[in-house]
Design a protein around this motif. Structure first.
Motif, PDB file in Angstrom:
ATOM      1  N   ALA A 151       0.834  -1.214   0.000  1.00  0.00           N
ATOM      2  CA  ALA A 151       0.000   0.000   0.000  1.00  0.00           C
ATOM      3  C   ALA A 151       0.860   1.252   0.000  1.00  0.00           C
ATOM      4  N   ARG A 152       1.932   1.270   0.777  1.00  0.00           N
ATOM      5  CA  ARG A 152       2.804   2.443   0.830  1.00  0.00           C
ATOM      6  C   ARG A 152       3.508   2.668  -0.500  1.00  0.00           C
ATOM      7  N   LEU A 153       3.951   1.576  -1.125  1.00  0.00           N
ATOM      8  CA  LEU A 153       4.625   1.688  -2.419  1.00  0.00           C
ATOM      9  C   LEU A 153       3.674   2.208  -3.493  1.00  0.00           C
ATOM     10  N   LEU A 154       2.510   1.600  -3.600  1.00  0.00           N
ATOM     11  CA  LEU A 154       1.584   1.947  -4.678  1.00  0.00           C
ATOM     12  C   LEU A 154       1.008   3.349  -4.527  1.00  0.00           C
ATOM     13  N   SER A 155       0.921   3.855  -3.301  1.00  0.00           N
ATOM     14  CA  SER A 155       0.373   5.203  -3.103  1.00  0.00           C
ATOM     15  C   SER A 155       1.237   6.262  -3.785  1.00  0.00           C
ATOM     16  N   HIS A 156       2.515   5.962  -4.025  1.00  0.00           N
ATOM     17  CA  HIS A 156       3.407   6.911  -4.708  1.00  0.00           C
ATOM     18  C   HIS A 156       3.140   6.965  -6.209  1.00  0.00           C
ATOM     19  N   TYR A 157       2.343   6.048  -6.708  1.00  0.00           N
ATOM     20  CA  TYR A 157       2.036   5.998  -8.139  1.00  0.00           C
ATOM     21  C   TYR A 157       0.602   6.424  -8.430  1.00  0.00           C
ATOM     22  N   ILE A 158      -0.065   6.974  -7.440  1.00  0.00           N
ATOM     23  CA  ILE A 158      -1.432   7.480  -7.611  1.00  0.00           C
ATOM     24  C   ILE A 158      -1.388   9.001  -7.569  1.00  0.00           C
ATOM     25  N   TYR A 159      -1.750   9.634  -8.680  1.00  0.00           N
ATOM     26  CA  TYR A 159      -1.767  11.093  -8.766  1.00  0.00           C
ATOM     27  C   TYR A 159      -3.192  11.550  -8.473  1.00  0.00           C
ATOM     28  N   ARG A 182     -10.992  26.760   2.447  1.00  0.00           N
ATOM     29  CA  ARG A 182     -11.117  25.811   3.553  1.00  0.00           C
ATOM     30  C   ARG A 182     -10.254  24.568   3.344  1.00  0.00           C
ATOM     31  N   LEU A 183      -9.353  24.623   2.401  1.00  0.00           N
ATOM     32  CA  LEU A 183      -8.474  23.487   2.127  1.00  0.00           C
ATOM     33  C   LEU A 183      -7.319  23.476   3.115  1.00  0.00           C
ATOM     34  N   ASP A 184      -7.232  22.423   3.934  1.00  0.00           N
ATOM     35  CA  ASP A 184      -6.158  22.352   4.920  1.00  0.00           C
ATOM     36  C   ASP A 184      -5.307  21.096   4.760  1.00  0.00           C
ATOM     37  N   ARG A 185      -5.544  20.339   3.703  1.00  0.00           N
ATOM     38  CA  ARG A 185      -4.785  19.107   3.475  1.00  0.00           C
ATOM     39  C   ARG A 185      -3.573  19.322   2.587  1.00  0.00           C
ATOM     40  N   VAL A 186      -3.563  20.416   1.839  1.00  0.00           N
ATOM     41  CA  VAL A 186      -2.483  20.742   0.922  1.00  0.00           C
ATOM     42  C   VAL A 186      -2.028  22.166   1.225  1.00  0.00           C
ATOM     43  N   GLU A 229       3.229  14.409  -4.875  1.00  0.00           N
ATOM     44  CA  GLU A 229       3.811  15.658  -4.394  1.00  0.00           C
ATOM     45  C   GLU A 229       2.752  16.752  -4.463  1.00  0.00           C
ATOM     46  N   PRO A 230       2.536  17.517  -3.383  1.00  0.00           N
ATOM     47  CA  PRO A 230       1.498  18.552  -3.388  1.00  0.00           C
ATOM     48  C   PRO A 230       1.777  19.634  -4.429  1.00  0.00           C
ATOM     49  N   GLN A 231       0.725  20.024  -5.152  1.00  0.00           N
ATOM     50  CA  GLN A 231       0.813  21.115  -6.119  1.00  0.00           C
ATOM     51  C   GLN A 231      -0.500  21.879  -6.100  1.00  0.00           C
ATOM     52  N   LEU A 232      -0.447  23.156  -6.434  1.00  0.00           N
ATOM     53  CA  LEU A 232      -1.651  23.971  -6.538  1.00  0.00           C
ATOM     54  C   LEU A 232      -1.426  25.039  -7.600  1.00  0.00           C
ATOM     55  N   ALA A 288      -2.961  31.167 -18.907  1.00  0.00           N
ATOM     56  CA  ALA A 288      -1.506  31.221 -18.740  1.00  0.00           C
ATOM     57  C   ALA A 288      -1.006  30.329 -17.611  1.00  0.00           C
ATOM     58  N   ALA A 289      -1.872  29.508 -17.074  1.00  0.00           N
ATOM     59  CA  ALA A 289      -1.500  28.694 -15.916  1.00  0.00           C
ATOM     60  C   ALA A 289      -0.558  27.563 -16.315  1.00  0.00           C
ATOM     61  N   GLU A 290       0.385  27.272 -15.443  1.00  0.00           N
ATOM     62  CA  GLU A 290       1.246  26.119 -15.657  1.00  0.00           C
ATOM     63  C   GLU A 290       0.456  24.848 -15.322  1.00  0.00           C
ATOM     64  N   PRO A 291       0.631  23.799 -16.117  1.00  0.00           N
ATOM     65  CA  PRO A 291      -0.117  22.566 -15.847  1.00  0.00           C
ATOM     66  C   PRO A 291       0.421  21.859 -14.616  1.00  0.00           C
ATOM     67  N   LEU A 292      -0.421  21.055 -13.991  1.00  0.00           N
ATOM     68  CA  LEU A 292       0.042  20.212 -12.900  1.00  0.00           C
ATOM     69  C   LEU A 292       1.032  19.188 -13.446  1.00  0.00           C
ATOM     70  N   THR A 293       2.080  18.938 -12.681  1.00  0.00           N
ATOM     71  CA  THR A 293       3.048  17.924 -13.078  1.00  0.00           C
ATOM     72  C   THR A 293       2.427  16.547 -12.879  1.00  0.00           C
ATOM     73  N   GLY A 294       2.331  15.804 -13.954  1.00  0.00           N
ATOM     74  CA  GLY A 294       1.661  14.516 -13.885  1.00  0.00           C
ATOM     75  C   GLY A 294       2.612  13.340 -13.984  1.00  0.00           C
ATOM     76  N   PRO A 295       2.078  12.149 -14.081  1.00  0.00           N
ATOM     77  CA  PRO A 295       2.909  10.941 -14.155  1.00  0.00           C
ATOM     78  C   PRO A 295       3.645  10.850 -15.480  1.00  0.00           C
ATOM     79  N   ASP A 296       4.816  10.220 -15.438  1.00  0.00           N
ATOM     80  CA  ASP A 296       5.578   9.991 -16.664  1.00  0.00           C
ATOM     81  C   ASP A 296       5.479   8.530 -17.094  1.00  0.00           C
ATOM     82  N   PHE A 297       4.378   7.902 -16.723  1.00  0.00           N
ATOM     83  CA  PHE A 297       4.098   6.529 -17.137  1.00  0.00           C
ATOM     84  C   PHE A 297       2.617   6.449 -17.517  1.00  0.00           C
ATOM     85  N   GLY A 298       2.260   5.412 -18.244  1.00  0.00           N
ATOM     86  CA  GLY A 298       0.889   5.278 -18.727  1.00  0.00           C
ATOM     87  C   GLY A 298      -0.110   5.043 -17.613  1.00  0.00           C
TER      88      GLY A 298
END
Length: 288
Positions: free
Chosen positions: A110-118, A128-132, A156-159, A165-175
């Motif tokens: 579970a800990r390993l796979l959570s790093h591959y979930i965006y 009211r967002l306090d998680r990020v 990794e947290p992003q906002l 003109a907004a920069e896109p969220l950095t996403g996964p580099d795998f399918g």
């Protein structure tokens, strides 16, 4: 699982469903203990995956059940993902449960796979967002009518403020496949902008989990989670990590901590993940 709406439909006929561990107000302790005992008798081991945002009394209930049963066959695995990300992780562990992995490896995966979930969301406000982490500037912008924010909680947290003109969220580099849950926010940004930018292979719709409003601080949202959908890739990813045996309870594990007894590996055995694990499967197409 601690909420029925976090149990996503299986992706194939082999993926088993998940058992629901009821909240204290929904089931008396004696019945909850009986249900857990039955699960242990039927399956041998129980992996109870629950979100870090669960109510304290519900978490205490889980620990009480394990304590009363005095069982070392119950793993309580807390994950720090948004509701939709938790649902994806639950389904991935259900997929892995039919493989030749031991219960200890499945639980610690579970800990390993959570790093591959965006996992993230498109929000109308971050007030009211306090998680990020949210800057004062973003808080101020959230009061402007019509503002929308794209927020990524993990890995990794992003906002970013959504706009031309907004920069896109950095996403996964795998399918990946993208799971989308539409709340009360009318927007196609996730499907029309985010999905192409992340080059997702497929988009699937689902319902918004009940706890998403509380987690994200607003009901006006579109929640999403990009993930590895194919069991063959998940299997290869977990298989690539060195397996250890817990010095305390003798359960097999991957990573640096046993998911069943929480004992850490001794310092001499506490190694980093092998090089390349973070991108294992990135360029592999799903198998049959």
């Amino acid at each position: 699982m601690t909420s029925a709406d976090l149990v996503l439909p299986p992706t194939d006929q082999q993926t088993p469903t998940a058992a629901l561990l009821q909240a204290p107000e929904a089931q008396v302790l004696e019945l909850a203990i009986g249900d857990m005992h039955l699960l242990l008798e039927q399956h041998g081991y129980v992996i109870a995956l629950y979100p870090s945002g669960i109510r304290p009394e519900h978490e205490r209930r889980l620990h009480s059940i394990r304590s009363v049963l005095e069982s070392d066959r119950i793993a309580l695995v807390k994950v720090d993902l948004p509701p939709l990300g938790v649902a994806v992780l639950v389904r991935q562990l259900r997929q892995l449960s039919i493989c030749d992995f031991s219960p200890g490896v499945v639980a610690s995966a579970a800990r390993l796979l959570s790093h591959y979930i965006y996992a993230g969301a498109l929000l109308n406000s971050v007030a009211r967002l306090d998680r990020v982490p949210v800057s004062l500037k973003s808080h101020a912008k959230s009061w402007v009518p019509g503002s929308q924010f794209a927020v990524l909680a993990g890995p990794e947290p992003q906002l970013v403020k959504v706009g031309p003109a907004a920069e896109p969220l950095t996403g996964p580099d795998f399918g990946t496949h993208l799971l989308v849950a539409k709340g009360n926010l009318q927007s196609e940004w996730v499907q029309e902008t985010l999905a192409p930018a992340w080059k997702v292979q497929a988009i699937h719709d689902t319902s918004v989990p009940a706890d998403s409003r509380r987690w994200w601080g607003t009901g006006k949202l579109v929640e999403f989670a990009a993930h590895l959908p194919d069991l063959s890739v998940l299997y290869q990813l977990v298989s690539s990590v060195r397996r250890e045996k817990c010095h305390w309870c003798a359960m097999e594990l991957i990573g640096d901590r046993c998911a069943f007894c929480s004992a850490p590996l001794p310092v001499s055995e506490n190694r980093a993940l092998p090089a390349g694990v973070q991108h294992h499967g990135a360029d592999e197409s799903p198998g049959p």
